[in-house]
Design a protein around this motif. Structure first.
Motif, PDB file in Angstrom:
ATOM      1  N   ALA A   1     -29.987  12.502  13.814  1.00 38.86           N
ATOM      2  CA  ALA A   1     -30.059  12.177  12.388  1.00 38.86           C
ATOM      3  C   ALA A   1     -29.230  10.925  12.129  1.00 38.86           C
ATOM      4  O   ALA A   1     -28.156  10.750  12.710  1.00 38.86           O
ATOM      5  CB  ALA A   1     -29.540  13.333  11.542  1.00 38.86           C
ATOM      6  N   THR A   2     -29.744  10.099  11.260  1.00 33.47           N
ATOM      7  CA  THR A   2     -28.997   8.904  10.901  1.00 33.47           C
ATOM      8  C   THR A   2     -28.249   9.130   9.609  1.00 33.47           C
ATOM      9  O   THR A   2     -28.725   9.855   8.728  1.00 33.47           O
ATOM     10  CB  THR A   2     -29.922   7.685  10.787  1.00 33.47           C
ATOM     11  N   ASP A   3     -27.074   8.558   9.500  1.00 34.81           N
ATOM     12  CA  ASP A   3     -26.195   8.706   8.353  1.00 34.81           C
ATOM     13  C   ASP A   3     -26.140   7.373   7.619  1.00 34.81           C
ATOM     14  O   ASP A   3     -25.336   6.517   7.960  1.00 34.81           O
ATOM     15  CB  ASP A   3     -24.817   9.149   8.845  1.00 34.81           C
ATOM     16  N   ARG A   4     -27.027   7.227   6.628  1.00 34.52           N
ATOM     17  CA  ARG A   4     -26.965   6.018   5.780  1.00 34.52           C
ATOM     18  C   ARG A   4     -26.392   6.461   4.441  1.00 34.52           C
ATOM     19  O   ARG A   4     -25.282   6.107   4.066  1.00 34.52           O
ATOM     20  CB  ARG A   4     -28.353   5.386   5.688  1.00 34.52           C
ATOM     21  N   ASP A   5     -27.143   7.272   3.714  1.00 34.21           N
ATOM     22  CA  ASP A   5     -26.580   8.015   2.587  1.00 34.21           C
ATOM     23  C   ASP A   5     -26.669   9.476   2.986  1.00 34.21           C
ATOM     24  O   ASP A   5     -27.699  10.110   2.783  1.00 34.21           O
ATOM     25  CB  ASP A   5     -27.367   7.765   1.303  1.00 34.21           C
ATOM     26  N   ALA A   6     -25.640  10.005   3.585  1.00 32.32           N
ATOM     27  CA  ALA A   6     -25.665  11.317   4.249  1.00 32.32           C
ATOM     28  C   ALA A   6     -26.710  11.272   5.360  1.00 32.32           C
ATOM     29  O   ALA A   6     -27.164  10.203   5.753  1.00 32.32           O
ATOM     30  CB  ALA A   6     -25.919  12.448   3.258  1.00 32.32           C
ATOM     31  N   PHE A   7     -27.112  12.448   5.859  1.00 29.46           N
ATOM     32  CA  PHE A   7     -28.041  12.486   6.997  1.00 29.46           C
ATOM     33  C   PHE A   7     -29.452  12.429   6.417  1.00 29.46           C
ATOM     34  O   PHE A   7     -30.100  13.437   6.203  1.00 29.46           O
ATOM     35  CB  PHE A   7     -27.819  13.767   7.797  1.00 29.46           C
ATOM     36  N   ASP A   8     -29.928  11.216   6.163  1.00 27.60           N
ATOM     37  CA  ASP A   8     -31.146  11.052   5.384  1.00 27.60           C
ATOM     38  C   ASP A   8     -32.413  11.053   6.222  1.00 27.60           C
ATOM     39  O   ASP A   8     -33.494  11.339   5.699  1.00 27.60           O
ATOM     40  CB  ASP A   8     -31.070   9.789   4.528  1.00 27.60           C
ATOM     41  N   ILE A   9     -32.319  10.719   7.491  1.00 29.21           N
ATOM     42  CA  ILE A   9     -33.484  10.731   8.362  1.00 29.21           C
ATOM     43  C   ILE A   9     -33.186  11.637   9.557  1.00 29.21           C
ATOM     44  O   ILE A   9     -32.162  11.467  10.221  1.00 29.21           O
ATOM     45  CB  ILE A   9     -33.838   9.320   8.871  1.00 29.21           C
ATOM     46  N   TRP A  10     -34.085  12.594   9.824  1.00 32.67           N
ATOM     47  CA  TRP A  10     -33.940  13.543  10.928  1.00 32.67           C
ATOM     48  C   TRP A  10     -35.153  13.453  11.832  1.00 32.67           C
ATOM     49  O   TRP A  10     -36.272  13.222  11.374  1.00 32.67           O
ATOM     50  CB  TRP A  10     -33.849  14.974  10.402  1.00 32.67           C
ATOM     51  N   GLY A  11     -34.928  13.699  13.115  1.00 33.57           N
ATOM     52  CA  GLY A  11     -36.041  13.879  14.020  1.00 33.57           C
ATOM     53  C   GLY A  11     -36.605  15.285  13.895  1.00 33.57           C
ATOM     54  O   GLY A  11     -36.108  16.094  13.111  1.00 33.57           O
ATOM     55  N   GLN A  12     -37.639  15.562  14.681  1.00 36.94           N
ATOM     56  CA  GLN A  12     -38.294  16.874  14.621  1.00 36.94           C
ATOM     57  C   GLN A  12     -37.568  17.909  15.457  1.00 36.94           C
ATOM     58  O   GLN A  12     -37.831  19.109  15.333  1.00 36.94           O
ATOM     59  CB  GLN A  12     -39.757  16.747  15.083  1.00 36.94           C
TER      60      GLN A  12
END
Lengths: 109, 115
Positions: free
Chosen positions: B96-107
Motif C-alpha cells: 500500500a502506498t501512503d500519500r494521504d494515508a494508505f490510499d492505494i492497495w494491491g489485491q
C-alpha cells in the motif's frame, strides 16, 4: 506503540439507519494521521477517511469522520446495503509502527 | 491508472524464505512511502513495514530481523524479503502506498507457512 481500540466489535443496524463507530487511542494521535478503512470479504481495504475528517477520493458524503486526541468517530449517516462490511481505524504518517484497530463489523440487522 | 500488483506468495515450510513483489503503475514507488500490511486468515490488519522516499525503513517488532523491505527504482517495484518464516506469518500480504494515508492497495498475495 500506540494501541487503537475500536468499539463496538459488532454493530447490527438496518439500511437507512445511522452508524457510529468509535476508535480510542492509548495515547494522543495527531489528527493529521488518523484514518478509517472499509473492507469487504475477499477484497483489499479501501481508504474512507484520512486526517481524521477528510474524505478520500470518491467516498460518498454519508461517510464522515471526527475527533481529536485519543477519541475518534466514523459516522455513516444513512446506511446503504453496500456499507455492511468491516471498518478499521489506523494511525499513520508520523512515527512507525503504524497500528490498526481490531475492527468493527457492521452487519445487517 | 494508479495500480499495485503483488506477486510471489505461496506455500513455504517453517524456517524457509520467500520474496514478495509489488509492481506499481501510474506513480513512482521511489517518490512515495510504501508499506506492507498483512492479514492472517479471519483476523484484522497488521502493519508490517514501510520504506520512506528517502530510503529509511521501519518494521513491526513481530518481523524485525527476519523481513527486509526494499525497492527497485527502475522496475518501479517494491519487495519484501521474508526469512525464517513461522506459522504465524501465514497471511494475505498487501502492499500500500501512503500519500494521504494508505490510499492505494494491491489485491494481496497469500503466504502459507506450513510443513
Amino acid at each position: 506503540e500506540i494501541v487503537l481500540t475500536q468499539s463496538p466489535g459488532t454493530l447490527s443496524l438496518s439500511p437507512g439507519e445511522r452508524a457510529t463507530l468509535s476508535c480510542r487511542a492509548s495515547q494522543s494521535v495527531s489528527s493529521s494521521y488518523l484514518a478509517w478503512y472499509q473492507q469487504k470479504p475477499g477484497q483489499a481495504p479501501r481508504l474512507l477517511i484520512y486526517g481524521a475528517s477528510s474524505r478520500a477520493t470518491g467516498i460518498p458524503a454519508r461517510f464522515s469522520g471526527s475527533g481529536s486526541g485519543t477519541d475518534f468517530t466514523l459516522t455513516i449517516s444513512r446506511l446503504e446495503p453496500e456499507d455492511f462490511a468491516v471498518y478499521y481505524c489506523q494511525q499513520y504518517g508520523s512515527s512507525p509502527p503504524y497500528s490498526f484497530g481490531q475492527g468493527t463489523k457492521l452487519e445487517i440487522k | 491508472e494508479v495500480q499495485l500488483v503483488e506477486s510471489g506468495g505461496g506455500l513455504v515450510q517453517p524456517g524457509g524464505s520467500l520474496r514478495l513483489s509489488c509492481e506499481a503503475s501510474g506513480f513512482t514507488v521511489s517518490s512515495n512511502y510504501m508499506n506492507w500490511v498483512r492479514q492472517a486468515p479471519g483476523k484484522g490488519l497488521e502493519w508490517v513495514s514501510v520504506i520512506y522516499s528517502g530510503g529509511s525503513t521501519y518494521y513491526a517488532d513481530s518481523v524485525k530481523g527476519r523481513f527486509t523491505i526494499s525497492r527497485h527504482n527502475s522496475k518501479n517495484t517494491l519487495y519484501l524479503q521474508m526469512n525464517s518464516l513461522r506459522a504465524e506469518d501465514t497471511a494475505v500480504y498487501y502492499c500500500a502506498t501512503d500519500r494521504d494515508a494508505f490510499d492505494i492497495w494491491g489485491q494481496g498475495t497469500m503466504v502459507i507457512v506450513s510443513s
